[in-house]
Design a protein around this motif. Structure first.
Motif, mmCIF file in Angstrom:
data_model
loop_
_atom_site.group_PDB
_atom_site.id
_atom_site.type_symbol
_atom_site.label_atom_id
_atom_site.label_comp_id
_atom_site.label_asym_id
_atom_site.label_seq_id
_atom_site.Cartn_x
_atom_site.Cartn_y
_atom_site.Cartn_z
ATOM 1 N N GLY A 150 0.829 -1.203 0.000
ATOM 2 C CA GLY A 150 0.000 0.000 0.000
ATOM 3 C C GLY A 150 0.861 1.250 0.000
ATOM 4 N N GLY A 151 0.187 2.399 0.044
ATOM 5 C CA GLY A 151 0.895 3.665 0.030
ATOM 6 C C GLY A 151 1.074 4.191 -1.376
ATOM 7 N N TYR A 152 1.553 5.424 -1.443
ATOM 8 C CA TYR A 152 1.736 6.091 -2.739
ATOM 9 C C TYR A 152 3.006 6.919 -2.700
ATOM 10 N N VAL A 153 3.824 6.774 -3.734
ATOM 11 C CA VAL A 153 5.049 7.559 -3.879
ATOM 12 C C VAL A 153 4.845 8.550 -5.021
ATOM 13 N N PRO A 154 4.939 9.855 -4.761
ATOM 14 C CA PRO A 154 4.752 10.839 -5.845
ATOM 15 C C PRO A 154 5.781 10.648 -6.953
ATOM 16 N N LEU A 155 5.372 10.993 -8.161
ATOM 17 C CA LEU A 155 6.248 10.851 -9.326
ATOM 18 C C LEU A 155 7.508 11.688 -9.173
ATOM 19 N N GLY A 156 7.368 12.873 -8.582
ATOM 20 C CA GLY A 156 8.526 13.736 -8.414
ATOM 21 C C GLY A 156 9.540 13.213 -7.424
ATOM 22 N N ALA A 157 9.084 12.364 -6.492
ATOM 23 C CA ALA A 157 10.000 11.829 -5.490
ATOM 24 C C ALA A 157 10.837 10.683 -6.034
ATOM 25 N N SER A 158 10.198 9.770 -6.772
ATOM 26 C CA SER A 158 10.910 8.620 -7.334
ATOM 27 C C SER A 158 10.055 7.995 -8.421
ATOM 28 N N VAL A 159 10.578 7.925 -9.629
ATOM 29 C CA VAL A 159 9.833 7.318 -10.738
ATOM 30 C C VAL A 159 9.621 5.834 -10.477
ATOM 31 N N THR A 160 10.680 5.159 -9.998
ATOM 32 C CA THR A 160 10.567 3.733 -9.715
ATOM 33 C C THR A 160 9.589 3.469 -8.583
ATOM 34 N N GLY A 161 9.685 4.263 -7.528
ATOM 35 C CA GLY A 161 8.761 4.104 -6.409
ATOM 36 C C GLY A 161 7.328 4.391 -6.818
ATOM 37 N N TRP A 162 7.140 5.392 -7.687
ATOM 38 C CA TRP A 162 5.796 5.722 -8.197
ATOM 39 C C TRP A 162 5.210 4.551 -8.965
ATOM 40 N N LEU A 163 6.011 3.963 -9.857
ATOM 41 C CA LEU A 163 5.534 2.818 -10.635
ATOM 42 C C LEU A 163 5.220 1.627 -9.733
ATOM 43 N N HIS A 164 6.078 1.355 -8.760
ATOM 44 C CA HIS A 164 5.847 0.231 -7.861
ATOM 45 C C HIS A 164 4.577 0.419 -7.033
ATOM 46 N N SER A 165 4.315 1.651 -6.621
ATOM 47 C CA SER A 165 3.122 1.896 -5.796
ATOM 48 C C SER A 165 1.837 1.805 -6.600
ATOM 49 N N LEU A 166 1.927 1.863 -7.935
ATOM 50 C CA LEU A 166 0.736 1.815 -8.779
ATOM 51 C C LEU A 166 0.402 0.419 -9.282
ATOM 52 N N VAL A 167 1.362 -0.499 -9.240
ATOM 53 C CA VAL A 167 1.176 -1.797 -9.885
ATOM 54 C C VAL A 167 -0.029 -2.543 -9.325
ATOM 55 N N LEU A 168 -0.113 -2.707 -8.030
ATOM 56 C CA LEU A 168 -1.193 -3.509 -7.446
ATOM 57 C C LEU A 168 -2.574 -2.865 -7.622
ATOM 58 N N PRO A 169 -2.747 -1.560 -7.317
ATOM 59 C CA PRO A 169 -4.083 -0.981 -7.552
ATOM 60 C C PRO A 169 -4.486 -0.962 -9.017
ATOM 61 N N VAL A 170 -3.541 -0.687 -9.921
ATOM 62 C CA VAL A 170 -3.868 -0.673 -11.345
ATOM 63 C C VAL A 170 -4.200 -2.077 -11.832
ATOM 64 N N ALA A 171 -3.440 -3.069 -11.382
ATOM 65 C CA ALA A 171 -3.731 -4.455 -11.765
ATOM 66 C C ALA A 171 -5.099 -4.887 -11.256
ATOM 67 N N THR A 172 -5.447 -4.464 -10.055
ATOM 68 C CA THR A 172 -6.760 -4.817 -9.489
ATOM 69 C C THR A 172 -7.892 -4.241 -10.320
ATOM 70 N N LEU A 173 -7.787 -2.955 -10.652
ATOM 71 C CA LEU A 173 -8.852 -2.297 -11.403
ATOM 72 C C LEU A 173 -8.878 -2.707 -12.867
ATOM 73 N N SER A 174 -7.754 -3.180 -13.391
ATOM 74 C CA SER A 174 -7.677 -3.503 -14.817
ATOM 75 C C SER A 174 -8.274 -4.859 -15.160
ATOM 76 N N ALA A 175 -8.535 -5.694 -14.173
ATOM 77 C CA ALA A 175 -9.034 -7.043 -14.471
ATOM 78 C C ALA A 175 -10.329 -6.991 -15.272
#
Length: 316
Positions: A167-192
């Motif tokens: 869980g949690g969210y990393v802003p894009l400006g803070a870390s691109v990698t962290g931002w992508l990692h924080s989006l994977v699970l919620p995006v995968a859940t909603l994309s089903a």
């Protein structure tokens, strides 16, 4: 073209007015108010005089039409009001939360569009087993609840394999990698469900287009199947797919509340849930206004996509 733009502006303004006015009415009908919520946080008991003073201080003792008129006046001056609890500008508060919501929403639409379109085209070209698999996947995507899939993904990918954060969210400006990692699970859940929906719609549209006479003529001229699919059939079948993606975008804007709360993402949905629980009318109205603007923008994007795919639409 000018008439179409004028109609769009008038309909958008009317939609914004209706949504915000209904928000004021519906929130006023709910039991409790912000004054009770604030006083309850400060003390377990309070007098009727304290309650009335708090209502006057917050400005919620005025008639509902007067409150809405005051809100409209602030809107015309570029302000959505002030949060009744923190005193922060609602525009600033929503500006901090719109990034996470848009990241999840646009990420889901992009993933659903790319993967769903690819599966739909593959299913249309290779009917039979592949088509049945797409149908089965679509049915499963519609049937599986988002919260159950979210639990499954967190258990498997976050707790057991520790590949992504739970869980949690990393802003894009803070870390691109962290931002992508924080989006994977919620995006995968909603994309089903989105992938399944887009795949089925794409397959149906492509099947119809591939059986058209102009496709038969293109084949007779010796064009390869790949060229026919990519350069001709896919564009002609894109109209229904664009409609589905537009509907998906609108549904995600209003339906991501559960996912944002589940993954502790500080988005608009989470803010709306909190404001509803505390009866923060200015904040609720501000969120509703923001959602409506995004829906209007999504409809405009779909309309522009139609005009690009079929220029004759713009001449109608």
């Amino acid at each position: 073209m000018l008439r179409a733009a004028l109609r769009w502006l008038l309909s958008s303004a009317a939609l914004l007015f209706v949504v915000t006015a209904l928000t004021f009415v519906l929130v006023s009908l709910a039991p409790g108010d912000a004054a009770k919520a604030i006083l309850s946080n400060q003390s377990s008991t309070y007098s009727p005089e304290q309650y009335q003073q708090m209502r006057h201080l917050l400005g919620i003792d005025q008639p509902l039409p007067a409150q809405y008129w005051h809100w409209l006046g602030n809107l015309l001056h570029g302000s959505l009001g002030t949060d009744l609890f923190s005193g922060q500008s609602i525009t600033d508060a929503l500006g901090e939360r719109i990034g996470p919501s848009l990241s999840i929403t646009l990420g889901t639409v992009l993933l659903s569009g790319v993967v769903g379109t690819g599966l739909g085209v593959l299913s249309a070209r290779r009917a039979g087993l592949v088509g049945r698999i797409v149908d089965a996947a679509a049915l499963a995507g519609f049937a599986v609840p988002n919260f159950w899939l979210a639990l499954l993904l967190v258990e498997l990918l976050a707790l057991k394999l520790t590949v992504f954060p739970p869980g949690g969210y990393v802003p894009l400006g803070a870390s691109v990698t962290g931002w992508l990692h924080s989006l994977v699970l919620p995006v995968a859940t909603l994309s089903a469900g989105g992938v399944a929906f887009v795949a089925k719609q794409t397959r149906d549209a492509m099947t119809q287009v591939l059986s058209a006479e102009f496709v038969t003529m293109l084949r007779a001229r010796g064009l390869s199947t790949r060229s026919i699919v990519i350069r001709h059939a896919l564009r002609n079948a894109a109209g229904p797919v664009v409609t589905v993606l537009g509907l998906l975008l609108v549904s995600l804007l209003s339906g991501a509340v559960v996912i944002e709360s589940f993954f502790s993402i500080p988005g608009l949905g989470q803010q709306a849930a909190y404001a509803s629980g505390t009866h923060d009318l200015p904040m609720i109205t501000g969120v509703a206004f923001c959602f409506t603007v995004l829906v209007v923008a999504a409809n405009l994007l779909v309309d522009l996509s139609y005009r690009w795919l079929n220029p004759k639409v713009g001449d109608a």
